[in-house]
Design a protein around this motif. Structure first.
Motif: not given
Length: 448
Positions: A314, A317-318, A345, A426-427, A429-430
């Motif tokens: 974690r 950003e993501y 997200k 990846k910003s 996002k999950v």
């Protein structure tokens, strides 16, 4: 001192049982043709690792009290044939667990999904309150060294009940051998197509399971599942029945709060399926003498079973999770849970098709819409796995058609998949990585 020999001692379940018997004071020996981690280190630490890999009929002697046969051993196994020749008692893994627990109150958690999580929740609560029970569970848990415990003195045995076959000699589902006093069924969704060719045949195993509960026993069941309800209403067995459903909960700042009479309780786990599992675990704990107040106190610190919505990383950003989900119903509930928990997200859901069922063209259609809640959908499979399993090849287009989604990106090379994940922005996002394997050897901690 009892002498027990394990044929295929290296299996995840088998090596845990071997260690449990060793710690109970039995003389334990075993064989296998390959043993991987963590089984090999655990066996080695206790002096139980076979000196040589392979099968050695000379290890099978007439003074053995029991031979335990693993699922991995084939019908022509030379040690098994020698045991038959000598007339020794050959047990399957579940059969021997019953043998060890026949004078105890047996609690069996069954169902197509959630059984590891529910069993883990029960054990976590009992451990928190220092209540000693014997147990068998299929995943590693915080605070527990091994996943099978057997004693002479404990009154209860809590077991995860798998519906897969018992051994090459005993083709009955494992759950039919335990004869529980207290049972739970979490849900029914077709699985193990290579063993249960039709949905009706699969459902019938749970009907037989209900019949195997001791008369006057307790059945805790998920009333949100119509297939389970049908079976419970149909049975004429004299049982105490306790239905459960998903409890009320709220999500605030990425944390799920369970609504209770004591007020909202923050949880480490999330998702409707996990909240439903928690309700089942609560009712089982009630049967074991743990009241609701004590259950809620303990469950707040439950972080989940290994590989079940396990946090990989974690950052600001993501977020990235990995999950054991591979059957269609599990993929749907896990994907939906993550999307609901992180609705702000973008969800990138990546599924590996690895099992016999998931790679079977006739079964693939069961995945229709399974990834629909994801914003970006990825499916990975290794064509070599199909060749090894002697199955017909499938194409990326077959997968997109089966899932009913042309936007799915299909990868057949683990290095291509890794490159894709590495290069992604990846910003915001999950990431949800779902597999019962390891995406062709990708180290997720390197990617995330």
């Amino acid at each position: 001192m009892k002498k027990v020999h394990f044929i295929a001692i290296g299996g995840s379940a088998m090596h845990n049982l071997a260690i449990a018997l060793h710690e109970k004071g039995y003389q334990v020996s075993g064989s296998d043709d390959a043993i991987f981690e963590p089984s090999s280190t655990r066996l080695q630490q206790r002096g139980l690792l076979p000196e040589q890999m392979g099968w050695f009929p000379e290890k099978i002697t007439s003074d053995l009290d029991a031979v335990i046969l693993g699922m991995h051993a084939h019908a022509d196994n030379p040690e098994m044939l020698r045991a038959q020749e000598l007339g020794l008692k050959i047990y399957s893994y579940p059969e021997y667990l019953y043998e060890q627990s026949k004078d105890k109150t047996r609690v069996v958690i069954a169902g197509s999904h959630g059984k590891t999580s529910i069993t883990s929740m029960i054990l976590h609560v009992l451990h928190y309150h220092e209540k000693e029970v014997d147990y068998m569970v299929g995943a590693q848990l915080d605070g527990f060294d091994v996943m099978v415990k057997l004693t002479e003195e404990n009154d209860f045995m809590v077991m995860e009940g798998d519906e897969y076959l018992s051994s090459t000699l005993d083709r009955r589902p494992k759950i039919l051998l335990y004869q529980p006093n207290i049972a739970l069924i979490s849900g029914i969704a077709w699985d193990h197509i290579n063993v249960f060719p039709t949905f009706e045949n699969y459902v019938h195993q749970f009907e037989l399971f209900i019949d195997s509960i001791t008369p006057g026993g307790a059945l805790i069941y998920n009333q949100d599942d119509p297939e389970v309800v049908k079976l419970v209403e149909k049975t004429e067995k004299p049982l105490k029945k306790f239905p459960y459903s998903t409890p009320d909960f709220t999500i605030e700042d990425g944390i799920s709060y369970l609504q209770t009479e004591e007020g909202p309780i923050p949880l480490e786990v999330f998702g409707k399926h996990n909240l439903s599992n928690l309700e089942g675990a609560r009712l089982i704990c009630n049967q074991l003498g743990v009241m609701d107040e004590d259950f809620y106190e303990a469950i707040q610190s439950f972080k989940g079973a290994s590989k079940r919505l396990e946090l990989v990383n974690r950052t600001a950003e993501y977020v990235a999770y990995k999950d054991f989900a591979h059957a269609p119903s599990k993929v749907i509930s896990t994907t939906n849970a993550v999307k609901e928990q992180f609705d702000q997200k973008q969800l990138v859901a990546c599924l590996e098709l690895h099992t016999y069922s998931s790679l079977n063209p006739e079964f693939l259609g069961e995945y229709k819409g399974a990834l629909s809640k994801a914003d970006e959908k990825i499916v990975y499979y290794n064509p070599e796995a199909l060749a090894i399993k002697r199955m017909a090849p499938i194409s990326p287009e077959d997968i997109r058609n089966a899932f009913g989604d042309e936007t799915i990106q299909v990868f057949t090379s683990s290095s291509d998949l890794k490159n894709h994940l590495d290069s992604m922005d990846k910003s915001g996002k999950v990431f949800l990585m779902m597999s019962s394997a390891n995406f062709g050897g990708i180290d997720l901690k390197e990617v995330f």
